[in-house]
Write an enzyme that holds these catalytic residues in place. Sequence first.
Site, PDB file in Angstrom:
ATOM      1  N   GLY A 229       0.824  -1.204   0.000  1.00 52.42           N
ATOM      2  CA  GLY A 229       0.000   0.000   0.000  1.00 52.42           C
ATOM      3  C   GLY A 229       0.855   1.249   0.000  1.00 52.42           C
ATOM      4  N   SER A 230       0.291   2.321   0.488  1.00 49.33           N
ATOM      5  CA  SER A 230       0.958   3.617   0.442  1.00 49.33           C
ATOM      6  C   SER A 230       2.121   3.669   1.423  1.00 49.33           C
ATOM      7  CB  SER A 230      -0.035   4.737   0.753  1.00 49.33           C
ATOM      8  OG  SER A 230      -0.386   4.716   2.125  1.00 49.33           O
ATOM      9  N   GLU A 251       5.738  -3.412   1.000  1.00 49.68           N
ATOM     10  CA  GLU A 251       5.861  -3.068  -0.418  1.00 49.68           C
ATOM     11  C   GLU A 251       5.030  -1.813  -0.619  1.00 49.68           C
ATOM     12  OE1 GLU A 251       5.411  -2.044  -3.761  1.00 49.68           O
ATOM     13  OE2 GLU A 251       3.956  -3.652  -4.051  1.00 49.68           O
ATOM     14  N   LEU A 252       5.700  -0.684  -0.826  1.00 55.64           N
ATOM     15  CA  LEU A 252       5.051   0.620  -0.736  1.00 55.64           C
ATOM     16  C   LEU A 252       4.996   1.307  -2.098  1.00 55.64           C
ATOM     17  CD1 LEU A 252       6.742   1.630   2.635  1.00 55.64           C
ATOM     18  CD2 LEU A 252       4.643   0.314   2.255  1.00 55.64           C
ATOM     19  N   GLY A 253       4.945   2.620  -2.078  1.00 56.79           N
ATOM     20  CA  GLY A 253       4.721   3.376  -3.302  1.00 56.79           C
ATOM     21  C   GLY A 253       5.930   3.427  -4.212  1.00 56.79           C
ATOM     22  N   CYS A 285       1.654   0.394  -8.392  1.00 58.22           N
ATOM     23  CA  CYS A 285       2.857   0.872  -7.717  1.00 58.22           C
ATOM     24  C   CYS A 285       4.043   0.969  -8.664  1.00 58.22           C
ATOM     25  CB  CYS A 285       3.206  -0.030  -6.534  1.00 58.22           C
ATOM     26  SG  CYS A 285       3.495  -1.762  -6.994  1.00 58.22           S
ATOM     27  N   GLU A 379       3.864  10.503  -6.059  1.00 59.83           N
ATOM     28  CA  GLU A 379       3.258   9.340  -6.712  1.00 59.83           C
ATOM     29  C   GLU A 379       1.810   9.709  -7.015  1.00 59.83           C
ATOM     30  OE1 GLU A 379       2.727   4.541  -5.965  1.00 59.83           O
ATOM     31  OE2 GLU A 379       2.576   5.893  -4.253  1.00 59.83           O
ATOM     32  N   PHE A 381      -0.659   8.139  -8.918  1.00 58.85           N
ATOM     33  CA  PHE A 381      -1.639   7.048  -8.956  1.00 58.85           C
ATOM     34  C   PHE A 381      -2.802   7.408  -9.874  1.00 58.85           C
ATOM     35  CE2 PHE A 381      -2.768   3.054  -6.631  1.00 58.85           C
ATOM     36  CZ  PHE A 381      -1.482   2.540  -6.640  1.00 58.85           C
TER      37      PHE A 381
END
Length: 555
Positions: A229-230, A251-253, A285, A379, A381
Amino acid sequence: MTLLDSAVWDGKFFSDGWRDSATRQPVIEPATGDRLGTVGHASPDDVRAASARAAEAQRAWARTPPQQRAAVLRRAGELFTEHAAEIEEWLVREAGSVRAKAGFEAGLAIGECFECAGLPTHPQGEVLTSEDARWSFARRRPAGVVSVIAPFNFPLVLGLRSVAPALALGNAVLLKPDPRTAVSGGVVIARVFEEAGLPDGVLHLLPGDGSVGQAVVAASEVRVVSFTGSTAVGRAIGEQAGRLLKRAHLELGGNNALVVLPGADVAKAASAGAFGSYLHQGQICMTTGRHIVHESLHDDYVAALAAKAEALPVGDPAREDVALGPIIDRRQLERVHRIVTDSVAAGAKVAAGGEIAGPAYRATVLTGLAPDMPAWQEEIFGPVAPVVGFSTLEEAARIVDDCPYGLSVGILGDVGTAMRLADLIESGKVHINEQTVGDEPNAPFGGVKASGTGSRLGGAAANIEAFTETQSGDRPPGHRRLPLLTLPRSCRTPRPPPRRTPPHDIRSPLPHTGPQRLDGGPVLDHRPAGGLRPRRPRRHHPDPAEDPSPRHDRR
């Protein structure tokens, strides 16, 4: 009855079967606003009960023979294959996926299950050297209970890529999907593994708000947290997990760069750039968030990319053949537009798009950006492609790394030059002559810097590292008896002296009159018949506590 018949799951969550919930949330189709059903929300108390049950069920699941665990994973892969059309329809309607993206995601889910079916029988240990005469080894053991928190964008595969390997390696799982995609990112997974024969209590589906997310991290039985996620939420989860001494895979942006080297084919480069920026409306991502193009190609690239962006149809993917579907919700749609308009107000120029189209956003190309503009720094998105130029390889590397994120980079052009550039940049993943969006179930995936903790998911080695603990051990070779400890003499209990009983043959009717000597000869016993048998005098056995002879130390 179909796999996803709403009569099974509507208004419920999954924890030792489908259970009614006091709190429910409607499932909304982002393209139309229509209601598709309701999902039951779990409470923090439900999470704690599910965690305790998962810990109990996990112990039996971990003891299940490897081939039986592998069979469950294989059956799950078969069920994803058999029900692919039904699953894809939910990905289109609930997540706003275009049909090509939905098919791609469903295919990844199938591959994930079959890839993870090999984990139960994969070697999970090693023999170590030792300075002593013994065998020394290290083996991997299941972590226990794993919490998986999944996002809305690729809801099925980004949840399954943690759920499947964790289950295959003998763990139990608490799955919390994003509330906006709780069916395609939660109900689908729960139903598949329920039908695949996973034992009760091993997998729990716990949709809910932020309090449920905190609860699946804080539950005392949980040893590993896998979050996608963020970066902002990931930091909070990492802090909470750190205080509780739990491992967190984050596991991020990403604000990923696509570098177009001098001499690259502009048409092909623009096609790759469009795919990287506009797939699933840029809500990935790994989306190409920055286009870094050599100055000799910059203008031609912008023109080619803008032409592709203008040609991409936007609409409802469930009812039209479109390239871009809706943004997940109105709040995110307005955020994308705000980033674009703020950048334009700061001096950027719109080469294509830049407009809201109902629940969607048109494919956008921006030029004339400065490094401090939000469209370059954040980011987004959304389907936005900012483009800048560079003159030297060193400058390109500096621009790539001048970013808080480090998830994925694509490099288009001469392979040798691309390899040199790859050696200069920080990124969890590098694609040469490919755009930034790409992953496979057998490939380790993860980011550096603000894109994650550097942990990896995917492939046997990374998955075993992520969802097991190391247990070391040793044993002597063969069946050598271990030496017994000998207490110091000062600590020993003295043995009583042996009892001295008169020699007496129970067969003799004569009373014992004591030993007799005949002319100084040996002691003789009375016998009823057969004569006299000479005997040796009994030796006196001294008290072991008083006798320093080493023979009394023997065992």
